[in-house]
Design an enzyme around this catalytic site. Sequence first.
Site, PDB file in Angstrom:
ATOM      1  N   GLY A  15       0.825  -1.213   0.000  1.00  0.00           N
ATOM      2  CA  GLY A  15       0.000   0.000   0.000  1.00  0.00           C
ATOM      3  C   GLY A  15       0.852   1.253   0.000  1.00  0.00           C
ATOM      4  O   GLY A  15       0.482   2.294   0.548  1.00  0.00           O
ATOM      5  N   SER A  18       0.417   5.624  -1.612  1.00  0.00           N
ATOM      6  CA  SER A  18      -0.224   6.842  -1.109  1.00  0.00           C
ATOM      7  C   SER A  18      -0.420   6.737   0.394  1.00  0.00           C
ATOM      8  O   SER A  18      -0.161   5.688   0.999  1.00  0.00           O
ATOM      9  CB  SER A  18      -1.591   7.055  -1.780  1.00  0.00           C
ATOM     10  N   SER A 151      -7.262  -0.718  12.430  1.00  0.00           N
ATOM     11  CA  SER A 151      -7.942   0.576  12.460  1.00  0.00           C
ATOM     12  C   SER A 151      -8.666   0.710  13.784  1.00  0.00           C
ATOM     13  O   SER A 151      -9.085  -0.296  14.390  1.00  0.00           O
ATOM     14  CB  SER A 151      -8.952   0.680  11.312  1.00  0.00           C
ATOM     15  N   TYR A 164     -15.435  -3.302   6.479  1.00  0.00           N
ATOM     16  CA  TYR A 164     -14.127  -2.765   6.848  1.00  0.00           C
ATOM     17  C   TYR A 164     -13.808  -3.068   8.309  1.00  0.00           C
ATOM     18  O   TYR A 164     -12.703  -3.506   8.645  1.00  0.00           O
ATOM     19  CB  TYR A 164     -14.121  -1.255   6.599  1.00  0.00           C
ATOM     20  N   SER A 167     -12.909  -6.700   8.750  1.00  0.00           N
ATOM     21  CA  SER A 167     -11.570  -7.017   8.232  1.00  0.00           C
ATOM     22  C   SER A 167     -10.483  -6.536   9.186  1.00  0.00           C
ATOM     23  O   SER A 167      -9.501  -7.242   9.427  1.00  0.00           O
ATOM     24  CB  SER A 167     -11.374  -6.396   6.843  1.00  0.00           C
TER      25      SER A 167
END
Length: 254
Positions: A15, A18, A151, A164, A167
């Site tokens: 990843g 960016s 996250s 999301y 995951s």
Amino acid sequence: MVSGIVAGRLALVTGAGSGLGRATCQVLSREGATVIAADKNYDAAVDTIKTHTPLASGFNDGDHSAVELDVSDSSAVNDLLKTTLRQYKAPPTIIVNSAGITRDNWLLKLSEEDFNSVLNVNLKGTFLVMQTFAKALTEKGTRGSIINFSSIVAKHGNMGQTNYAASKAGVIAMTQSAAKELGKFNIRVNAILPGLIETPMIKSVPDEVLQDFLKKIPLGRLGTPAEVAELVAFLSSDKSSFITGAAIDISGGF
């Protein structure tokens, strides 16, 4: 002479094209690592290396490399390992799994395709990269540090992000389990849980929603990619040598 807390080490960052991945490449390079910037968008990975990665003292453009990688494709991950071993003669000792996507929608409207695509990249992709490169480290008898991006949503959930959140919660559990298995090989595995960070992903959040979130952050602001990358560098280095199986919030207290 190259200096820095990860001087002389080889780092793989997924990843990398960016956002948090790009910032991670910048900071690891500044701290002396040779960086393999991997992204599904090859041009973006090249841009990270050529334009945005400050080369540490004594480095040249040939040390870093950019590669195209779909982390959800096991063949592509295995091919990357083979390429890395040919080019650098050793596996990376720092593996950063920051590749991730969102396909947001309300639970009642979320398609099976969008559920699967997020799990395939964020969870399965992290698994494939971690398994492939950890196996290479164990075969070489080399210590390493793996940092997986989860996250803050994994802990608290978020409307419109059931796929999301699932995951990223899986990434935490997988990280903790892998840390227990890989500790005997001197391979540390940790997860970081970013909150609201100024990345391209945040641009899709409506302003009124963003302002509501900001009220819940004690520090009263968004985080920066560089702040997250500094944590990655710490976890990559010997300064965190007794930290494994951790899931560390970096959210401004959200």
